[in-house]
Design a protein around this motif. Structure first.
Motif, PDB file in Angstrom:
ATOM      1  N   GLN A 754       8.271   1.194  17.581  1.00  0.00           N
ATOM      2  CA  GLN A 754       7.297   1.108  16.442  1.00  0.00           C
ATOM      3  C   GLN A 754       7.974   1.350  15.564  1.00  0.00           C
ATOM      4  OE1 GLN A 754       3.746   3.243  17.536  1.00  0.00           O
ATOM      5  NE2 GLN A 754       4.726   5.251  17.264  1.00  0.00           N
ATOM      6  N   ALA A 755       7.562   0.961  14.030  1.00  0.00           N
ATOM      7  CA  ALA A 755       8.123   1.364  12.656  1.00  0.00           C
ATOM      8  C   ALA A 755       7.117   1.343  11.687  1.00  0.00           C
ATOM      9  CB  ALA A 755       9.417   0.420  12.577  1.00  0.00           C
ATOM     10  N   VAL A 756       7.329   1.920  10.826  1.00  0.00           N
ATOM     11  CA  VAL A 756       6.550   1.893   9.264  1.00  0.00           C
ATOM     12  C   VAL A 756       7.567   1.859   8.275  1.00  0.00           C
ATOM     13  CG1 VAL A 756       5.160   2.921   7.845  1.00  0.00           C
ATOM     14  CG2 VAL A 756       4.921   3.505  10.278  1.00  0.00           C
ATOM     15  N   LEU A 757       7.287   0.732   7.511  1.00  0.00           N
ATOM     16  CA  LEU A 757       8.101   0.246   6.339  1.00  0.00           C
ATOM     17  C   LEU A 757       7.464   0.251   5.211  1.00  0.00           C
ATOM     18  CD1 LEU A 757       9.313  -1.617   8.963  1.00  0.00           C
ATOM     19  CD2 LEU A 757      11.141  -2.005   7.273  1.00  0.00           C
ATOM     20  N   ALA A 758       7.552   1.070   4.012  1.00  0.00           N
ATOM     21  CA  ALA A 758       6.569   1.057   3.043  1.00  0.00           C
ATOM     22  C   ALA A 758       7.431   1.045   1.761  1.00  0.00           C
ATOM     23  CB  ALA A 758       5.833   2.245   3.005  1.00  0.00           C
ATOM     24  N   ASP A 759       7.143   0.338   0.512  1.00  0.00           N
ATOM     25  CA  ASP A 759       7.702   0.084  -0.638  1.00  0.00           C
ATOM     26  C   ASP A 759       6.744   0.697  -1.463  1.00  0.00           C
ATOM     27  OD1 ASP A 759       9.766  -0.297  -2.557  1.00  0.00           O
ATOM     28  OD2 ASP A 759       9.020  -2.297  -2.777  1.00  0.00           O
ATOM     29  N   ARG A 760       7.002   1.533  -2.464  1.00  0.00           N
ATOM     30  CA  ARG A 760       6.111   1.958  -3.617  1.00  0.00           C
ATOM     31  C   ARG A 760       6.677   1.597  -4.921  1.00  0.00           C
ATOM     32  NH1 ARG A 760       7.621   7.718  -1.844  1.00  0.00           N
ATOM     33  NH2 ARG A 760       9.362   6.331  -1.368  1.00  0.00           N
ATOM     34  N   ILE A 761       6.013   1.093  -5.774  1.00  0.00           N
ATOM     35  CA  ILE A 761       6.264   0.429  -6.988  1.00  0.00           C
ATOM     36  C   ILE A 761       5.671   0.961  -7.992  1.00  0.00           C
ATOM     37  CG2 ILE A 761       7.057  -1.634  -8.541  1.00  0.00           C
ATOM     38  CD1 ILE A 761       6.946  -3.129  -5.202  1.00  0.00           C
ATOM     39  N   THR A 762       6.205   1.530  -9.091  1.00  0.00           N
ATOM     40  CA  THR A 762       5.667   2.141 -10.259  1.00  0.00           C
ATOM     41  C   THR A 762       6.213   1.458 -11.574  1.00  0.00           C
ATOM     42  OG1 THR A 762       5.150   4.228  -9.243  1.00  0.00           O
ATOM     43  CG2 THR A 762       4.630   3.920 -11.463  1.00  0.00           C
ATOM     44  N   GLU A 763       5.260   0.896 -12.359  1.00  0.00           N
ATOM     45  CA  GLU A 763       5.552   0.358 -13.747  1.00  0.00           C
ATOM     46  C   GLU A 763       4.641   1.116 -14.982  1.00  0.00           C
ATOM     47  OE1 GLU A 763       5.272  -3.713 -13.826  1.00  0.00           O
ATOM     48  OE2 GLU A 763       6.577  -3.910 -12.118  1.00  0.00           O
TER      49      GLU A 763
END
Length: 872
Positions: A754-763
């Motif tokens: 199992q895996a968790v892939l998360a991308d957090r983007i701030t502008e």
């Protein structure tokens, strides 16, 4: 030529009608010999190549109905039920009724291969076989639930089915634990459960089953016959070492009899097992209307000012915990029961965190470095007594409940080389009574609901800084009396129904606040009394026919608020009228496919705290001060979703999309007075837009005994915020992907990935540029179990963590655990070695609109543990 044109036109109309025609194949299924009706038979419509066109299940009365959309002239109707010979018949593609007679099937005894069905339907109930889905290493029913297609389980034991929280959790048809069912999820022995039943479209009130449409599901655990009418459970004792001596002691007992059920549990450890999480109050359903039973007191002070790392808690939890739970249910009649639930928690946690804070200012960036050593104590006692009578003609439920909390948090902080000591004392109590009565006459229903709560809170925060001679002190006192009372009358006629509901809701608050601080010396005291009253009239229309369900209502609200400030001897009166409409549409296209859509418009106002206009200390260098203007918010929510499940192919899929724009009369603000951070709001017409997408797909591959699933989500929030009196538009968004695969290589070996892939983007948009950041977090876990003979079992787990903390800068870490289990009849000896690589700290970063926080969190060192368990 004109005749030819007419002929061509007529041919086109006929062909078009044929292409769009829908045939309905219905009928009744009986036993060929004794003519008894047969329910639960699977009816499938197949093309000439054997591919399935449509699917249905016969009801308890033997009838079935299957809709077919196909251009074929002929297709095959197949009826299958275990123990009977398959029935097949070629029929024309037109609506028709069939009388199906099934013959008892013969059993060939020369060679028998027994394969358990993974799941099957019984009317609106989907049944999962625990024997098929359980694997080596599974100890509790929660371990199995996590692998069931269509089911998602949180760390605390909360359950979602097809993306929606369940609305009831039963053990043998009885609701023993109500919304604290995580106690069962994380503790009921897997060997005690025969099947897991998912009751779709579940209406908990018996009297409303044929007149009320529900799109929620319930979970029911069916126990093995030899586990009924006697206690089943586990007793465990463990000891181990790392940097200190560790202990573990657990005892769990479940007994399910016809007229009584009980669960008794006691657990204690300092070995990083988060046993307090098992007492989490789960959200039972995403109800369209407010569920008053979920009322909770206001959060005045919160000792936790930082976030946990994105790791399993056992990696960083330094605890000393005790949990006790006593739950008893007695059936006092054929439809009535009395239930007593008592929970106790003592949980002490210690944390060591280094945090670098970066705040974006108009022409610079402020950096504050903090090193914190925190000790938190949570003490809770919760007791509830519930009587209910769920009869076919009426429903009665009354629950009296008391919750006491005594929390304390002490922290020692080094802030930019400055010493700070902080002490929170956060006691609170809550007394509630929840009453509900529903009566039915034919197609008419009358409902009375009353919820009352009294919550006294007296809380205290003291901060001592090296450079000051006196303590900074925040004292708070709030007592609240709250009540919500409603009644409705409903009438059904044909496919339509009307509900007229009246709600009277009100609260009386007594609030005192006093701050002693060397910088903030004005606007530091408050002595406020407030009363608010909400009167609602909610007409609702519902339409229900076949698979279509429509609900529309218009909540007409009259809201009044009276606030008296005793310090200034002033009184504010506010009165508002709102119209809040909502619309919900569910369409069950086939027994396998459901489409949903909804819209809601909500207008609301704030409370007396908006008008307090005082400085309020929530932690060292953390303050708030509102503008003194009552908040007004208008929110819209547009949503839709698709759910698909096919028990025959064991494939489940659901997706949903929600768009929620909001308009407010206040904008959130943040400013600095030296290093003191003051948050609040300012009068300014602003807006925010939120978009949330979620999706899930899961399938059980029976041939290779593998369950695979993928969950994904995307969310974005656009808004505005003031920082040092400068308005910044900002946008925060993120992707997440959660793939999972569980493989039974053989009866002696299983592997899970199992895996968790998360991308957090701030502008963030500034006057002369736009700041943008994108940071990935990836956590992967591979675990396996291997059985040697009948007594020895090996298990191992490897974890990989990748966490971006800046441009071209990432933290990459590996963790590993290994264990050996020896089984001797009902005894188990378990030896484990956790954190083999002895990782001692973990770094990660978070963004909060205009701010960035870089953390370094202390982890547990390598730990050896020996545990002895007895199962009965």
């Amino acid at each position: 030529m004109r005749k030819v044109g007419y002929i061509v036109l007529l041919f086109a109309v006929v062909v078009t009608g044929k292409l769009s025609a829908q045939s309905v194949i219905d009928g009744i299924i009986t036993d060929k010999e004794d003519k008894k009706i047969i329910g639960g038979a699977v009816v499938t419509i197949l093309d000439h190549e054997g591919e399935m066109l449509a699917y249905g299940i016969s009801r308890n009365d033997g009838t079935f109905s299957v809709k077919v959309n196909s251009t074929l002239a002929m297709f095959t109707v197949r009826v299958h039920l275990l123990g009977y010979e398959d029935y097949e018949r070629r029929v024309e593609n037109r609506s028709q009724s069939l009388n199906v007679e099934l013959s008892i099937g013969e059993i060939q005894l020369r060679e028998v291969v027994v394969k358990s069905q993974p799941m099957w339907n019984r009317e609106d109930t989907l049944v999962y076989s625990v024997d098929v889905f359980k694997s080596l290493g599974d100890r509790t029913i929660g371990d199995v639930l996590k692998r069931l297609p269509g089911v998602e389980v949180s760390e605390s034991g909360g359950i979602k089915y097809q993306g929606e929280p369940i609305n009831k959790f039963y053990i043998e048809g009885l609701d023993l634990l109500e919304n604290r069912y995580g106690i069962a999820t994380n503790n009921v022995p897997v060997d005690a459960v025969q099947n897991v039943e998912v009751i779709e479209n579940h209406e908990p009130l018996k009297m409303l089953k044929d007149i009320s449409s529900s799109d929620k599901a319930a979970i029911n655990l069916k126990l093995r016959k030899d586990k009924m009418n006697r206690p089943v459970g586990t007793i465990s004792l463990g000891s181990g070492v790392s940097d200190e001596w560790h202990w573990l002691a657990e005892s769990f007992a479940l007994s399910a009899a016809r007229n009584r059920q009980y669960i008794v549990m006691y657990k204690t450890n300092n070995a990083a097992n988060d046993i307090g999480g098992e007492l989490t109050t789960q959200r039972l359903s995403a109800g369209e209307l407010q569920d008053v039973s979920n009322y909770s007191p206001k959060t005045l002070l919160d000792a936790r000012g930082f976030s946990y790392p994105p790791l399993e808690k056992k990696r960083y939890l330094f605890n000393n915990s005790h949990v006790a739970s006593v739950n008893n249910l007695w059936r006092t009649g054929s439809n009535s029961q009395l239930r007593l639930n008592v929970q106790y928690l003592h949980d002490r946690q210690q944390e060591t965190i280094h945090r670098d804070n970066f705040y974006f200012l108009p022409d610079s960036m402020m950096h504050i470095s903090e090193q914190s050593m925190v000790s938190q104590k949570h003490n809770m006692l919760d007791a509830a007594l519930t009587y209910s009578d769920n009869s076919p003609g009426y429903y009665l439920n009354n629950r009296a409940k008391w919750i006491g909390r005594w929390d304390n948090s002490v922290a020692s902080v080094r802030m930019n080389r400055l010493g700070v000591a902080q002490d929170f004392n956060l006691p609170s109590q809550q007394f509630t009574n929840d009453f509900k009565y529903v009566k039915r006459w034919g197609n008419k229903v009358w409902d009375i609901t009353s919820f009352t709560a009294y919550v006294p809170q007296s809380q205290y925060l003291a901060v001592n800084v090296d450079t000051t001679a006196t303590d900074q002190v925040q004292q708070l006192n709030l007592s609240r009396f709250y009540t919500r009372n409603s009644t409705y009358y409903s009438l059904g006629r044909g496919y339509s129904g009307w509900i007229l509901k009246v709600v009277l809701e009100g609260a009386s608050d007594r609030f005192k606040s006093e701050l002693f601080h060397p910088v903030f010396i004005d606007s530091t005291r408050a002595n406020i009394t407030a009363e608010w009253l909400n009167l609602e009239f909610i007409p609702t229309y519902s339409y229900r026919r076949g698979g279509l369900s429509i609900n529309a209502d218009m909540a007409l609200r009259h809201h009044t608020l009276r606030v008296k400030n005793k310090i200034y001897n002033s009184v504010d009166h506010h009165s508002y009228q709102f119209a809040n409409p909502s619309l919900r549409i569910n369409y069950r296209v086939t027994p396998m496919l459901t489409i949903r859509a909804n819209y809601r418009y909500t207008q609301s106002i704030g409370d007396f705290q908006d008008l307090a206009d005082i400085y309020f200390m929530s932690g060292y260098r953390s303050f708030s001060k509102r503008s003194g203007v009552l908040a007004k918010t208008a929110r819209q929510s547009f949503g839709g979703g698709v759910q698909y499940r096919n028990p025959l192919t064991t494939f489940f899929f659901h997706t949903s999309l929600t768009y929620a724009p909001s308009r407010m009369n206040l904008v959130n603000s943040q400013r600095f007075v030296g290093t003191e951070l003051v948050t609040g709001n300012r009068p300014y017409e602003t807006k925010s837009d939120m978009l949330i997408w979620q999706g899930y797909a899961g399938k059980y591959l029976a041939d290779i005994r593998t369950n695979v699933s993928l969950s994904a989500s995307y969310n974005t929030l656009e808004g505005e915020r003031l920082q040092q009196d400068v308005l910044y538009p900002y946008r925060f968004s993120g992707w997440s992907f959660l793939p999972k695969a569980s493989v039974k290589i053989s009866d002696d070996c299983s592997i899970t990935y199992q895996a968790v892939l998360a991308d957090r983007i701030t502008e963030i948009t500034r006057a002369d540029d736009t700041f943008r950041s994108s940071m990935w977090q990836i956590a992967q876990q591979l675990s396996g179990f291997y059985l040697i003979g009948k007594q020895w079992q090996l298990n191992a787990r490897v974890e990989h963590s990748y966490n971006e903390i800046g441009d071209d800068d990432a933290v990459k870490m590996f963790f590993a655990d290994i264990g050996v289990t020896y089984k001797l009849k009902q005894l188990e000896f378990d030896f484990s070695w956790n954190n083999i690589f002895n990782q001692r700290s973990y770094s990660y970063s978070l963004y909060n609109g205009l701010d960035r926080f870089d953390y370094r969190y202390n982890l547990r060192s390598a730990m050896l543990m020996l545990t002895l368990s007895f199962k009965y």
